[in-house]
Design a protein around this motif. Structure first.
Motif, PDB file in Angstrom:
ATOM      1  N   SER A  26       2.075  -0.030  -2.242  1.00 55.24           N
ATOM      2  CA  SER A  26       2.755  -1.338  -3.107  1.00 55.24           C
ATOM      3  C   SER A  26       2.360  -2.649  -3.056  1.00 55.24           C
ATOM      4  N   THR A  27       3.077  -3.592  -3.669  1.00 57.96           N
ATOM      5  CA  THR A  27       2.790  -4.757  -3.906  1.00 57.96           C
ATOM      6  C   THR A  27       3.752  -5.778  -3.175  1.00 57.96           C
ATOM      7  N   ASP A  29       5.651  -7.784  -4.962  1.00 59.03           N
ATOM      8  CA  ASP A  29       6.758  -7.938  -5.774  1.00 59.03           C
ATOM      9  C   ASP A  29       7.597  -6.643  -5.700  1.00 59.03           C
ATOM     10  N   LEU A  30       6.965  -5.485  -5.452  1.00 60.32           N
ATOM     11  CA  LEU A  30       7.524  -4.296  -5.262  1.00 60.32           C
ATOM     12  C   LEU A  30       8.418  -4.174  -3.852  1.00 60.32           C
ATOM     13  N   CYS A  32       9.662  -6.723  -2.667  1.00 62.16           N
ATOM     14  CA  CYS A  32      10.678  -7.747  -2.729  1.00 62.16           C
ATOM     15  C   CYS A  32      12.011  -6.802  -3.529  1.00 62.16           C
ATOM     16  N   LYS A  33      11.617  -6.055  -4.470  1.00 60.61           N
ATOM     17  CA  LYS A  33      12.527  -5.397  -5.161  1.00 60.61           C
ATOM     18  C   LYS A  33      13.122  -4.341  -4.861  1.00 60.61           C
TER      19      LYS A  33
END
Length: 88
Positions: A26-27, A29-30, A32-33
């Motif tokens: 994951s990153t 950004d991922l 957070c979503k």
């Protein structure tokens, strides 16, 4: 008490493997979503692990369908499968 690792530890190992795998793939950004949640765990206990045994744990995502996926975790001792878990 029974001279082997309690089943609750296997489940913790499954959770830890899943979390580490997610963190690698994951990153920020991922993260957070999206979050992942467990709908079901199935664990087959094939052999016993004992205190101080050296084990190896591997994981992979086997099937993805819509927002669901199936994760496989294999727990081995000396190259022998001692437990296999499938998590939805």
């Amino acid at each position: 008490m029974l001279d082997h690792v309690n089943n609750v530890h296997y489940l913790q190992w499954v959770q830890n493997a899943a979390q580490k795998h997610w963190n690698i793939l994951s990153t920020p950004d991922l993260n957070c979503k999206y979050v992942w949640i467990v709908l079901r765990h199935e664990i087959d206990y094939l052999r016993a692990a004992k205190l101080d045994d050296k084990i190896t744990i591997s994981t992979r995502v086997e099937d993805i369908y819509g927002v669901k996926s199936e994760r496989i975790v294999e727990i081995k001792k000396e190259s022998k499968l001692i437990a296999r878990a499938k998590t939805t």
